[in-house]
Design a protein around this motif. Structure first.
Motif, PDB file in Angstrom:
ATOM      1  N   THR A 180      32.994   1.449  33.055  1.00  0.00           N
ATOM      2  CA  THR A 180      32.200   1.737  34.406  1.00  0.00           C
ATOM      3  C   THR A 180      33.283   1.838  35.378  1.00  0.00           C
ATOM      4  N   ALA A 181      34.285   1.083  35.486  1.00  0.00           N
ATOM      5  CA  ALA A 181      35.573   1.129  36.477  1.00  0.00           C
ATOM      6  C   ALA A 181      36.160   2.280  36.386  1.00  0.00           C
ATOM      7  N   PHE A 182      36.542   2.759  35.202  1.00  0.00           N
ATOM      8  CA  PHE A 182      37.333   4.003  35.007  1.00  0.00           C
ATOM      9  C   PHE A 182      36.551   5.073  35.514  1.00  0.00           C
ATOM     10  N   GLY A 183      34.910   5.169  35.252  1.00  0.00           N
ATOM     11  CA  GLY A 183      34.336   6.336  35.367  1.00  0.00           C
ATOM     12  C   GLY A 183      33.963   6.186  37.067  1.00  0.00           C
ATOM     13  N   SER A 184      34.226   5.213  37.744  1.00  0.00           N
ATOM     14  CA  SER A 184      33.994   5.372  39.117  1.00  0.00           C
ATOM     15  C   SER A 184      34.486   6.545  39.937  1.00  0.00           C
ATOM     16  N   PRO A 185      33.889   6.968  40.921  1.00  0.00           N
ATOM     17  CA  PRO A 185      34.592   8.090  41.751  1.00  0.00           C
ATOM     18  C   PRO A 185      35.744   7.738  42.229  1.00  0.00           C
ATOM     19  N   GLU A 186      35.747   6.665  42.885  1.00  0.00           N
ATOM     20  CA  GLU A 186      37.224   6.076  43.564  1.00  0.00           C
ATOM     21  C   GLU A 186      38.136   6.195  42.597  1.00  0.00           C
ATOM     22  N   PHE A 187      38.006   5.642  41.335  1.00  0.00           N
ATOM     23  CA  PHE A 187      39.282   5.535  40.232  1.00  0.00           C
ATOM     24  C   PHE A 187      39.524   6.993  39.986  1.00  0.00           C
ATOM     25  N   GLN A 188      38.375   7.908  39.704  1.00  0.00           N
ATOM     26  CA  GLN A 188      38.802   9.192  39.276  1.00  0.00           C
ATOM     27  C   GLN A 188      39.434  10.004  40.344  1.00  0.00           C
ATOM     28  N   ARG A 189      39.171   9.838  41.679  1.00  0.00           N
ATOM     29  CA  ARG A 189      40.005  10.293  42.848  1.00  0.00           C
ATOM     30  C   ARG A 189      41.420   9.866  42.652  1.00  0.00           C
ATOM     31  N   MET A 190      41.841   8.716  42.466  1.00  0.00           N
ATOM     32  CA  MET A 190      43.227   8.167  42.047  1.00  0.00           C
ATOM     33  C   MET A 190      43.660   9.020  41.067  1.00  0.00           C
ATOM     34  N   ALA A 191      42.965   8.880  40.010  1.00  0.00           N
ATOM     35  CA  ALA A 191      43.495   9.538  38.855  1.00  0.00           C
ATOM     36  C   ALA A 191      43.808  11.085  38.599  1.00  0.00           C
ATOM     37  N   ALA A 192      43.091  11.587  39.745  1.00  0.00           N
ATOM     38  CA  ALA A 192      43.487  13.335  39.907  1.00  0.00           C
ATOM     39  C   ALA A 192      44.851  13.488  40.640  1.00  0.00           C
ATOM     40  N   GLU A 193      45.197  12.383  41.355  1.00  0.00           N
ATOM     41  CA  GLU A 193      46.560  12.507  42.045  1.00  0.00           C
ATOM     42  C   GLU A 193      47.705  12.203  40.961  1.00  0.00           C
ATOM     43  N   SER A 194      47.715  11.844  39.913  1.00  0.00           N
ATOM     44  CA  SER A 194      48.720  11.956  39.094  1.00  0.00           C
ATOM     45  C   SER A 194      49.299  13.425  38.580  1.00  0.00           C
ATOM     46  N   PRO A 195      50.641  13.340  38.520  1.00  0.00           N
ATOM     47  CA  PRO A 195      51.071  14.623  38.470  1.00  0.00           C
ATOM     48  C   PRO A 195      50.816  15.022  36.721  1.00  0.00           C
ATOM     49  N   ASP A 196      50.681  16.557  36.765  1.00  0.00           N
ATOM     50  CA  ASP A 196      50.176  17.099  35.332  1.00  0.00           C
ATOM     51  C   ASP A 196      51.285  16.803  34.338  1.00  0.00           C
ATOM     52  N   ASP A 197      52.605  16.644  34.616  1.00  0.00           N
ATOM     53  CA  ASP A 197      53.483  16.385  33.600  1.00  0.00           C
ATOM     54  C   ASP A 197      53.413  14.892  33.066  1.00  0.00           C
ATOM     55  N   ILE A 198      52.785  14.311  33.463  1.00  0.00           N
ATOM     56  CA  ILE A 198      52.474  12.817  32.769  1.00  0.00           C
ATOM     57  C   ILE A 198      51.460  12.868  31.836  1.00  0.00           C
ATOM     58  N   VAL A 199      51.842  12.130  30.588  1.00  0.00           N
ATOM     59  CA  VAL A 199      50.950  11.949  29.416  1.00  0.00           C
ATOM     60  C   VAL A 199      50.638  10.737  29.192  1.00  0.00           C
ATOM     61  N   SER A 200      49.337  10.412  29.113  1.00  0.00           N
ATOM     62  CA  SER A 200      48.716   8.786  28.994  1.00  0.00           C
ATOM     63  C   SER A 200      48.129   9.049  27.496  1.00  0.00           C
ATOM     64  N   TYR A 201      48.239   7.632  26.824  1.00  0.00           N
ATOM     65  CA  TYR A 201      47.959   7.564  25.531  1.00  0.00           C
ATOM     66  C   TYR A 201      47.155   6.303  25.457  1.00  0.00           C
ATOM     67  N   PRO A 202      45.873   6.339  26.036  1.00  0.00           N
ATOM     68  CA  PRO A 202      45.098   4.907  26.290  1.00  0.00           C
ATOM     69  C   PRO A 202      44.370   4.915  24.755  1.00  0.00           C
ATOM     70  N   HIS A 203      44.296   3.467  24.642  1.00  0.00           N
ATOM     71  CA  HIS A 203      43.660   3.030  23.216  1.00  0.00           C
ATOM     72  C   HIS A 203      43.170   1.492  23.552  1.00  0.00           C
ATOM     73  N   ILE A 204      41.751   1.227  23.069  1.00  0.00           N
ATOM     74  CA  ILE A 204      41.208  -0.051  23.296  1.00  0.00           C
ATOM     75  C   ILE A 204      41.458  -0.690  21.970  1.00  0.00           C
ATOM     76  N   PHE A 205      41.530  -2.273  22.022  1.00  0.00           N
ATOM     77  CA  PHE A 205      41.752  -2.829  20.836  1.00  0.00           C
ATOM     78  C   PHE A 205      40.824  -4.196  21.148  1.00  0.00           C
ATOM     79  N   GLU A 206      40.556  -4.665  19.953  1.00  0.00           N
ATOM     80  CA  GLU A 206      39.857  -5.991  20.020  1.00  0.00           C
ATOM     81  C   GLU A 206      40.862  -7.021  19.085  1.00  0.00           C
ATOM     82  N   GLN A 207      40.828  -8.171  19.431  1.00  0.00           N
ATOM     83  CA  GLN A 207      41.569  -9.203  18.793  1.00  0.00           C
ATOM     84  C   GLN A 207      41.334  -9.497  17.577  1.00  0.00           C
ATOM     85  N   VAL A 208      42.388  -9.808  16.876  1.00  0.00           N
ATOM     86  CA  VAL A 208      42.095  -9.825  15.258  1.00  0.00           C
ATOM     87  C   VAL A 208      42.286 -11.462  14.974  1.00  0.00           C
TER      88      VAL A 208
END
Length: 116
Positions: free
Chosen positions: A86-114
């Motif tokens: 929900t937070a990631f998909g919000s229009p405000e966050f998406q506007r900020m994410a669009a400001e990130s330069p194209d030459d940055i690469v992001s590798y996101p992954h979600i984990f649960e505790q074991v």
């Protein structure tokens, strides 16, 4: 906008957002060209302030690779994937994410505790 890549090609981040689970840890590793580091961190601070105010946010830390590495890693704890999505998909966050330069690469992954 930063390029999103999957650490595990079988489970891209948007597929992970659909998993109803929690609490979760988002580990997001960024490759940031040296000349972009301060610009990236400035933008990330703004994004972090936004995320900290969102329902379900627990904590966040940024880490820098050692020995001249160009990697930065955000480790964020959330109550659930739903809260993060929900937070990631919000229009405000998406506007900020669009400001990130194209030459940055992001590798996101979600984990649960074991439990060990």
């Amino acid at each position: 906008m930063a390029e999103l890549q999957s650490l595990d090609p079988n489970t891209p981040i948007f597929a992970q957002f659909k998993e109803k689970t929690g609490p979760i840890v988002l580990a997001n590793t960024f490759f940031v060209p040296e000349e972009r580091t301060e610009e990236f961190l400035s933008l990330f601070r703004r994004q972090a302030e936004f995320m900290k105010a969102q329902p379900g946010f627990v904590s966040l830390q940024m880490h820098r690779g050692t020995a001249g590495s160009r990697l930065l890693m955000n480790v964020a704890v959330w109550e659930s994937t739903e809260a993060l999505a929900t937070a990631f998909g919000s229009p405000e966050f998406q506007r900020m994410a669009a400001e990130s330069p194209d030459d940055i690469v992001s590798y996101p992954h979600i984990f649960e505790q074991v439990d060990l």
